[in-house]
Design a protein around this motif. Structure first.
Motif, PDB file in Angstrom:
ATOM      1  N   CYS A 213       0.835  -1.200   0.000  1.00 29.41           N
ATOM      2  CA  CYS A 213       0.000   0.000   0.000  1.00 29.41           C
ATOM      3  C   CYS A 213       0.876   1.259   0.000  1.00 29.41           C
ATOM      4  O   CYS A 213       0.933   2.009   0.985  1.00 29.41           O
ATOM      5  N   GLU A 217      -0.252   2.581  -5.729  1.00 26.78           N
ATOM      6  CA  GLU A 217      -1.225   1.652  -5.159  1.00 26.78           C
ATOM      7  C   GLU A 217      -1.979   2.292  -4.005  1.00 26.78           C
ATOM      8  O   GLU A 217      -3.182   2.096  -3.844  1.00 26.78           O
ATOM      9  N   ARG A 220      -4.519   4.526  -5.550  1.00 25.42           N
ATOM     10  CA  ARG A 220      -5.621   3.752  -6.116  1.00 25.42           C
ATOM     11  C   ARG A 220      -6.602   3.322  -5.030  1.00 25.42           C
ATOM     12  O   ARG A 220      -7.824   3.452  -5.185  1.00 25.42           O
ATOM     13  N   ARG A 221      -6.065   2.808  -3.928  1.00 23.55           N
ATOM     14  CA  ARG A 221      -6.935   2.366  -2.835  1.00 23.55           C
ATOM     15  C   ARG A 221      -7.677   3.538  -2.207  1.00 23.55           C
ATOM     16  O   ARG A 221      -8.858   3.426  -1.847  1.00 23.55           O
ATOM     17  N   ALA A 223      -8.547   6.373  -3.675  1.00 24.95           N
ATOM     18  CA  ALA A 223      -9.599   6.820  -4.587  1.00 24.95           C
ATOM     19  C   ALA A 223     -10.823   5.916  -4.481  1.00 24.95           C
ATOM     20  O   ALA A 223     -11.972   6.394  -4.444  1.00 24.95           O
ATOM     21  N   LEU A 224     -10.610   4.610  -4.410  1.00 30.34           N
ATOM     22  CA  LEU A 224     -11.715   3.667  -4.274  1.00 30.34           C
ATOM     23  C   LEU A 224     -12.414   3.847  -2.930  1.00 30.34           C
ATOM     24  O   LEU A 224     -13.649   3.839  -2.850  1.00 30.34           O
ATOM     25  N   TRP A 225     -11.620   4.019  -1.869  1.00 34.07           N
ATOM     26  CA  TRP A 225     -12.184   4.202  -0.526  1.00 34.07           C
ATOM     27  C   TRP A 225     -13.042   5.454  -0.471  1.00 34.07           C
ATOM     28  O   TRP A 225     -14.149   5.441   0.104  1.00 34.07           O
ATOM     29  N   GLU A 227     -14.590   6.894  -2.930  1.00 36.37           N
ATOM     30  CA  GLU A 227     -15.796   6.651  -3.723  1.00 36.37           C
ATOM     31  C   GLU A 227     -16.810   5.848  -2.932  1.00 36.37           C
ATOM     32  O   GLU A 227     -18.023   6.098  -3.012  1.00 36.37           O
ATOM     33  N   GLU A 228     -16.326   4.887  -2.150  1.00 38.23           N
ATOM     34  CA  GLU A 228     -17.226   4.012  -1.406  1.00 38.23           C
ATOM     35  C   GLU A 228     -17.778   4.667  -0.148  1.00 38.23           C
ATOM     36  O   GLU A 228     -18.892   4.340   0.291  1.00 38.23           O
ATOM     37  N   THR A 229     -17.017   5.581   0.466  1.00 40.08           N
ATOM     38  CA  THR A 229     -17.421   6.147   1.757  1.00 40.08           C
ATOM     39  C   THR A 229     -17.909   7.583   1.668  1.00 40.08           C
ATOM     40  O   THR A 229     -18.498   8.079   2.632  1.00 40.08           O
TER      41      THR A 229
END
Length: 261
Positions: A213, A217, A220-221, A223-225, A227-229
């Motif tokens: 991490c 990387e 990337r994580r 950005a995804l986090w 988006e999800e939260t």
């Protein structure tokens, strides 16, 4: 990705005649310097090693798990292994080099795309943690409180964000095996880190679950986090360079911190 803009409110006053061109800002936010600008919750993201805490946490943890002498042996072997890792052949000027159609060095083909630092870390984790009971690793994590030395300006900044009701996330290449123990006394809501695999027998396998991490990387994580939260209002990021620049580019206010040793 957003261009990185350094927040002026976090930058120290420097003499123009004495300030080097490469100087990075030191974080020292004052009360009231963290405007919300939105009805949505604010988000503050902190790197850990060299940013929120002084030094690097991985080796002290591994020393507590494996012992100092064993760790020194594994360090030497991991450096040698990373240096001789398999590397993908890159054609020169569109032409394949004769006799080198696949890989140029020995090692695990699964590591072919690793940069040197990740290749070294991967090998060191395998050597130090494979076969270690999870309970032993958790005991070592509990001992890490004696190691941590907070980078006071960053810790104070984190507390100010928390006081203003912002969500606090620590995004780090450090292991989730021990990070919760180190963050237990801070108002941190969430953690992104390097996770280690555990077998059904309760023993660590020595393998990273989803990679290291760090750098791209980590971004990337994150950005995804988000988006999800999310969604979030203003987003602040704190990290050192060059490794944290990818995730800092996702923030509205990015503060580059001189690595704290």
């Amino acid at each position: 990705m957003r261009p990185i803009r350094l927040s002026q409110s976090f930058m120290p006053t420097m003499s123009q005649s004495n300030a080097p061109n490469t100087a990075a800002p030191v974080v020292a936010a004052r009360a009231g310097d963290i405007p919300q600008e939105s009805d949505l919750p604010g988000l503050a993201v902190f790197d850990f090693d060299g940013t929120l805490a002084r030094g690097d946490s991985l080796l002290p943890f591994l020393a507590r798990v494996a012992g100092g002498e064993t760790l020194r042996r594994h360090l030497a072997g991991s450096v040698a292994g990373a240096a001789s890792r398999r590397l993908p052949v890159r054609p020169l000027a569109g032409r394949h080099l004769p006799g080198r159609e696949t890989l140029v060095k020995g090692g695990d083909a699964g590591d072919a795309d690793d940069d040197f630092k990740t290749a070294f870390k991967r090998r060191l984790l395998r050597r130090c943690l494979a076969g270690v009971p999870l309970e032993r690793a958790q005991e070592a994590a509990a001992e890490m409180g004696a190691w941590v030395r907070w980078h006071t300006p960053l810790r104070d900044t984190l507390m100010r964000h928390a006081d203003q009701g912002h969500r606090i996330l620590v995004a780090t290449g450090a292991l989730t095996l021990y990070m919760p123990a180190l963050l237990a006394d801070l108002p941190v809501h969430d953690l992104l880190g390097t996770e280690m695999a555990v077998g059904e027998d309760g023993l660590l396998t020595g393998e990273m679950v989803a990679g290291n991490c760090v750098r791209a990387e980590k971004a990337r994580r994150l950005a995804l986090w988000m988006e999800e939260t999310g969604p979030y209002g203003r987003r602040w990021g704190y990290g050192n360079q060059p490794s944290d620049l990818p995730f800092l580019a996702l923030m509205d206010e990015a503060t580059v911190v001189p690595t704290a040793h």
